[in-house]
Design a protein around this motif. Structure first.
Motif, mmCIF file in Angstrom:
data_model
loop_
_atom_site.group_PDB
_atom_site.id
_atom_site.type_symbol
_atom_site.label_atom_id
_atom_site.label_comp_id
_atom_site.label_asym_id
_atom_site.label_seq_id
_atom_site.Cartn_x
_atom_site.Cartn_y
_atom_site.Cartn_z
ATOM 1 N N GLN A 314 0.830 -1.204 0.000
ATOM 2 C CA GLN A 314 0.000 0.000 0.000
ATOM 3 C C GLN A 314 0.863 1.252 0.000
ATOM 4 N N ASP A 315 0.421 2.270 -0.764
ATOM 5 C CA ASP A 315 1.126 3.551 -0.790
ATOM 6 C C ASP A 315 1.003 4.242 0.563
ATOM 7 N N ARG A 316 2.135 4.666 1.088
ATOM 8 C CA ARG A 316 2.155 5.462 2.323
ATOM 9 C C ARG A 316 3.154 6.593 2.132
ATOM 10 N N TYR A 317 3.120 7.552 3.026
ATOM 11 C CA TYR A 317 4.123 8.610 3.026
ATOM 12 C C TYR A 317 5.288 8.189 3.922
ATOM 13 N N GLY A 318 6.509 8.353 3.400
ATOM 14 C CA GLY A 318 7.701 8.036 4.170
ATOM 15 C C GLY A 318 8.452 9.280 4.575
ATOM 16 N N LEU A 319 9.765 9.162 4.653
ATOM 17 C CA LEU A 319 10.618 10.276 5.055
ATOM 18 C C LEU A 319 10.446 11.460 4.106
ATOM 19 N N ASP A 320 10.272 12.660 4.668
ATOM 20 C CA ASP A 320 10.095 13.895 3.907
ATOM 21 C C ASP A 320 8.868 13.866 3.004
ATOM 22 N N GLY A 321 7.875 13.035 3.350
ATOM 23 C CA GLY A 321 6.633 13.024 2.593
ATOM 24 C C GLY A 321 6.702 12.300 1.270
ATOM 25 N N ARG A 322 7.785 11.511 1.042
ATOM 26 C CA ARG A 322 7.889 10.761 -0.202
ATOM 27 C C ARG A 322 7.077 9.479 -0.105
ATOM 28 N N LYS A 323 6.459 9.091 -1.216
ATOM 29 C CA LYS A 323 5.641 7.878 -1.220
ATOM 30 C C LYS A 323 6.519 6.635 -1.172
ATOM 31 N N ILE A 324 6.092 5.673 -0.369
ATOM 32 C CA ILE A 324 6.765 4.384 -0.290
ATOM 33 C C ILE A 324 5.707 3.284 -0.380
ATOM 34 N N LYS A 325 6.138 2.075 -0.653
ATOM 35 C CA LYS A 325 5.252 0.911 -0.678
ATOM 36 C C LYS A 325 5.455 0.133 0.622
ATOM 37 N N VAL A 326 4.442 0.135 1.469
ATOM 38 C CA VAL A 326 4.519 -0.577 2.746
ATOM 39 C C VAL A 326 3.941 -1.981 2.579
ATOM 40 N N TRP A 327 4.719 -2.987 3.001
ATOM 41 C CA TRP A 327 4.317 -4.377 2.845
ATOM 42 C C TRP A 327 3.502 -4.845 4.050
ATOM 43 N N LYS A 328 2.427 -5.586 3.760
ATOM 44 C CA LYS A 328 1.618 -6.210 4.805
ATOM 45 C C LYS A 328 1.081 -7.538 4.262
ATOM 46 N N PHE A 329 0.833 -8.474 5.153
ATOM 47 C CA PHE A 329 0.085 -9.655 4.738
ATOM 48 C C PHE A 329 -1.344 -9.223 4.443
ATOM 49 N N ARG A 330 -1.886 -9.670 3.322
ATOM 50 C CA ARG A 330 -3.257 -9.292 2.967
ATOM 51 C C ARG A 330 -4.230 -9.870 3.996
ATOM 52 N N SER A 331 -5.079 -9.006 4.536
ATOM 53 C CA SER A 331 -6.036 -9.430 5.563
ATOM 54 C C SER A 331 -7.479 -9.204 5.137
ATOM 55 N N MET A 332 -7.676 -8.663 3.928
ATOM 56 C CA MET A 332 -9.025 -8.392 3.433
ATOM 57 C C MET A 332 -9.240 -9.064 2.081
ATOM 58 N N THR A 333 -10.489 -9.092 1.684
ATOM 59 C CA THR A 333 -10.815 -9.629 0.360
ATOM 60 C C THR A 333 -10.546 -8.599 -0.717
ATOM 61 N N VAL A 334 -10.309 -7.346 -0.313
ATOM 62 C CA VAL A 334 -9.994 -6.274 -1.258
ATOM 63 C C VAL A 334 -8.621 -5.719 -0.910
ATOM 64 N N THR A 335 -7.982 -5.065 -1.889
ATOM 65 C CA THR A 335 -6.687 -4.413 -1.670
ATOM 66 C C THR A 335 -6.822 -2.960 -2.099
ATOM 67 N N GLU A 336 -7.374 -2.148 -1.213
ATOM 68 C CA GLU A 336 -7.640 -0.746 -1.540
ATOM 69 C C GLU A 336 -6.360 0.073 -1.493
ATOM 70 N N ASN A 337 -6.097 0.759 -2.591
ATOM 71 C CA ASN A 337 -4.922 1.626 -2.666
ATOM 72 C C ASN A 337 -5.256 2.835 -3.524
#
Length: 466
Positions: A314-337
């Motif tokens: 999922q897209d998140r904000y990282g250092l200095d507001g830059r977008k990063i991809k944060v990894w997670k085990f999928r826990s839903m039937t959807v992958t909202e991004n």
């Protein structure tokens, strides 16, 4: 905003190259001295070389040798190099003396190695400095700045920027709320707009740094500027007067001979960054090895529970507001991004049976240790929020975006104090930000260790986690 260049490196790559060149120069200096005195290179000299390089690298981090020197004085850098090389050789000499190996080495060669290393390390940095100066004059890697307050201090800052073109700063102008006729003994033609205009430039990302040169009597106006820019990632610096510089405990920088006071800058710099990054790499590697059976088990369970990817990025904000991809085990039937992400609520139909368990126990976040290894995240830091939530709350919570002055973390001070999970009210988010900023202001390596320890008892579950 910068003129593009295929030779323009990021700060991380640049620092890496600096270290490689320093290592090569020190090794080259030893070989030159040994060749000059007809000394063969054997395992004894290899060991002493490794020892000096180790001490040089470690002491260099402690003295801040590899921090950004864009705003630093070259003479200060030279003094740090001299101290660094001196400490490295003294420590190595002490080790050789304690283990009674000092007679094995030529004192003349070792002494010549020391002096030649100092000369070459300073010389090559001088060459790099000149190359950067020439490139910045041509418009490469130029940072745009704005000065708030057409005052004597602001004019001194402007003159220093103009005089020191090697800094690579381009001043877009002065911004002041006073009418031109009220500005005495200064060129009013330098005015480009009001203070609000400067703030809008900063929030739009059209400048890199904003220097506040207002007198301390205008503390309310300064406070308003700081508050307004709390939802941006622009560097804000105040040029202090004599009283402020002597009474406040803050990091003082300089542009030429003009002092500046850091207001919004990352507290994890220099040796602190080295300690934190070392901790992150060592801990995350150990964690991945230790929990590998859990990672495999959860991955299989997610795969079996419902169709879809095992890992959700999922897209998140990282250092200095830059977008990063944060990894997670999928826990839903959807992958909202998308631009609008709906937070999970109690009894949420999107959550799978396996997902409910791994979310409640935070097992879904374990893949983020790989984010830590890649340098996008830290083990401890403010939890990264979905991009849509960031855009919503940065307008509602003061200083919200200052959370992004450090790397986001797998766990954090807010989480071990119970502020994790759903933020369905503004108060919950305000409390989370309050704890995050408290962590940033008072960061230490021992505090990171404490938070990791507390996470085992408080951070894995929470009443607001669904």
């Amino acid at each position: 905003m910068d003129r593009p260049s295929k030779f323009q490196f990021t700060g991380v790559r640049s620092n890496f190259l600096l270290r490689i060149f320093d290592i090569a120069i020190i090794a080259f200096s030893l070989l030159i001295m040994m060749r000059g005195y007809n000394i063969g290179f054997d395992k004894d000299y290899l060991l002493v070389l490794i020892g000096v390089l180790f001490f040089f690298s470690y002491v260099g981090e402690s003295l801040g040798l590899y921090r950004s020197w864009r705003l630093g004085r070259f003479s200060t850098m030279c003094r740090i190099i001299l101290l660094n090389v001196t400490f490295a050789f003294l420590l190595m000499t002490l080790v050789l003396f304690l283990f009674k190996y000092s007679d094995t080495y030529s004192r003349i060669a070792m002494g010549g190695w020391y002096f030649l290393s100092v000369v070459l390390l300073v010389s090559w940095r001088f060459c790099v400095r000149e190359i950067k100066r020439i490139r910045r004059i041509k418009g490469y890697n130029v940072q745009k700045i704005a000065i708030v307050g057409l005052t004597q201090t602001g004019k001194l800052l402007y003159d220093e920027i103009f005089k020191h073109d090697e800094l690579g700063f381009e001043c877009v102008g002065f911004f002041d709320d006073r009418e031109p006729k009220r500005i005495e003994n200064l060129d009013a033609s330098l005015l480009k707009g009001s203070i609000d205009d400067a703030v809008q430039l900063a929030r739009a990302g059209n400048i890199h740094k904003l220097y506040v040169c207002l007198p301390m009597l205008a503390e309310k106006r300064i406070a308003d500027i700081i508050l307004t820019l709390g939802d941006s990632t622009v560097d804000v610096l105040i040029t202090p007067d004599f009283l402020l510089k002597n009474l406040m405990h803050a990091r003082i920088g300089s542009v030429g001979e003009v002092d500046t006071l850091s207001v919004f800058e990352s507290p994890v710099a220099g040796m602190k960054r080295f300690y934190k990054r070392s901790f992150d790499i060592i801990f995350s590697l150990c964690a991945i090895v230790a929990i590998s059976p859990v990672l495999i088990t959860v991955a299989i369970a997610v795969y079996i529970s419902s169709p879809g990817a095992i890992i959700f990025k999922q897209d998140r904000y990282g250092l200095d507001g830059r977008k990063i991809k944060v990894w997670k085990f999928r826990s839903m039937t959807v992958t909202e991004n998308t631009d609008k992400v709906i937070q999970a609520k109690k009894g949420d139909a999107r959550i799978t049976n396996v997902g409910a368990f791994i979310r409640k126990t935070s097992l879904d976040e374990l893949p983020q240790f790989f984010n830590v290894l890649m340098g996008d995240m830290s083990v401890v830091g403010p939890r990264p929020h979905a991009v849509s939530h960031n855009e919503e709350y940065r307008k509602l919570v003061s200083y919200y975006m200052l959370r992004h002055k450090v790397l986001p973390g797998i766990t954090g001070w807010a989480q071990v104090n119970g502020w994790r999970g759903e933020t369905d009210t503004l108060n919950k988010m305000e409390k989370r930000v309050e704890y995050d900023l408290d962590y940033i202001r008072n960061w230490s390596l021992w505090w990171d260790i404490k938070i990791v320890f507390l996470t085992f008892f408080k951070g894995f579950v929470g009443k607001n986690v669904y």
